[in-house]
Design an enzyme around this catalytic site. Structure first.
Site, mmCIF file in Angstrom:
data_model
loop_
_atom_site.group_PDB
_atom_site.id
_atom_site.type_symbol
_atom_site.label_atom_id
_atom_site.label_comp_id
_atom_site.label_asym_id
_atom_site.label_seq_id
_atom_site.Cartn_x
_atom_site.Cartn_y
_atom_site.Cartn_z
ATOM 1 C CG ASP A 105 -0.354 0.105 2.512
ATOM 2 O OD1 ASP A 105 0.865 0.005 2.592
ATOM 3 O OD2 ASP A 105 -1.092 0.263 3.508
ATOM 4 N N GLY A 106 2.031 1.193 0.653
ATOM 5 C CA GLY A 106 2.953 2.314 0.589
ATOM 6 C C GLY A 106 3.491 2.525 -0.817
ATOM 7 N NE ARG A 162 7.225 4.631 -1.626
ATOM 8 C CZ ARG A 162 7.029 3.697 -0.708
ATOM 9 N NH1 ARG A 162 6.547 4.035 0.478
ATOM 10 N NH2 ARG A 162 7.300 2.437 -0.956
ATOM 11 C CB SER A 186 -3.140 10.501 2.838
ATOM 12 O OG SER A 186 -3.345 9.198 3.356
ATOM 13 C CG ASP A 211 0.495 1.972 6.129
ATOM 14 O OD1 ASP A 211 -0.529 1.260 6.148
ATOM 15 O OD2 ASP A 211 1.054 2.324 5.085
ATOM 16 C CG ASP A 242 3.451 -1.407 10.187
ATOM 17 O OD1 ASP A 242 2.729 -2.278 9.668
ATOM 18 O OD2 ASP A 242 4.068 -0.552 9.539
#
Length: 252
Positions: free
Chosen positions: A84-85, A89, A95, A102, A106
């Site tokens: 998702d990161g 990007r 956001s 995230d 984690d």
């Protein structure tokens, strides 16, 4: 897998048609289609974070009744963190809320796993100490980041520690350390028998074959680097907080 397919499909509809946001599409509907596509991309990227939360809730709910399924779901959730990161990007949909979601996911996921390990291994103090270090270092890092006016807690270019800068400056190296740490914890959970000593379990696994020994060494090395970075991170962030207070008193 379904999550990845959904994200790819939606982002293809939104931004994968050969035009960027500044190019005019035939028919003059550039603005509406770009806005619609970008909104879909944001929703798709955010869904990955939400699905991670639900996946972890289910995984920890069955962790003692089905260790194998728990480990698979936990690792998939961990992989989705990187995905998702990457999507955010790639499609310029980064956001603040997504980044915070995230990190919170984690930290909570790792914390829950460490608590479980503290219940099946002795001494439990080892895993509880790792939990305290992980939360303290990241919380201090986030807080000090906002104090000095930075927008990203991974911006450590002004740090004096070469290891700290290498860790956050090289995604491959950071990825290796994070994967090694999580895989080590999952492995320990899969091998765990109630009230065993962690050293005995690790030694038993290493003695099975040279391949297991090599893999275990790689995992332990990455894990050790990550813990060292956590210590450096906590010390650096604490120093910034103290410096901020001193500067504030000086200005007053």
């Amino acid at each position: 897998m379904m999550t990845i397919v959904v994200v790819v499909a939606v982002t293809t509809l939104g931004v994968g048609d050969g035009y960027d946001n500044k190019q005019q599409r035939p028919g003059g509907d550039n603005g509406d289609r770009c806005s619609y596509g970008n909104n879909l991309t944001v929703v798709a990227v955010m869904k990955v974070g939400y699905i991670r939360v639900l996946m972890n809730c289910f995984a920890f709910g069955i962790c003692f009744s089905n260790k194998e399924l728990f480990s698979i779901l936990y690792f998939i959730s961990f992989v989705c963190d990187a995905l998702d990161g990457w999507f955010a990007r790639k499609f310029n949909q980064v956001s603040t809320f997504g980044a915070v979601l995230d990190m919170v996911t984690d930290r909570i996921s790792t914390a829950c796993l460490l608590v479980i390990l503290s219940q099946v291994y002795r001494p439990s103090f080892v895993f509880l100490s790792l939990l305290a270090l992980d939360i303290a270092s990241h919380w201090l890092q986030m807080y000090s980041t906002f104090l000095v006016g930075k927008s990203n807690h991974k911006d450590v270019k002004d740090s004096t520690s070469w290891l700290f800068k290498l860790y956050y400056g090289n995604r491959m190296f950071m990825g290796y350390c994070c994967i090694a740490c999580e895989v080590l914890y999952i492995t320990l959970f899969l091998l765990a028998k109630e009230n065993e000593k962690m050293i005995d379990v690790l030694m038993g696994a290493a003695q099975q074959s040279i391949i297991y020994s090599a893999l275990l060494a790689l995992l332990l090395f990455g894990w050790a680097i990550k813990q060292l970075v956590n210590i450096i991170q906590m010390k650096t962030a604490a120093d910034l907080c103290v410096l901020y207070d001193l500067n504030k008193k000086h200005k007053a």
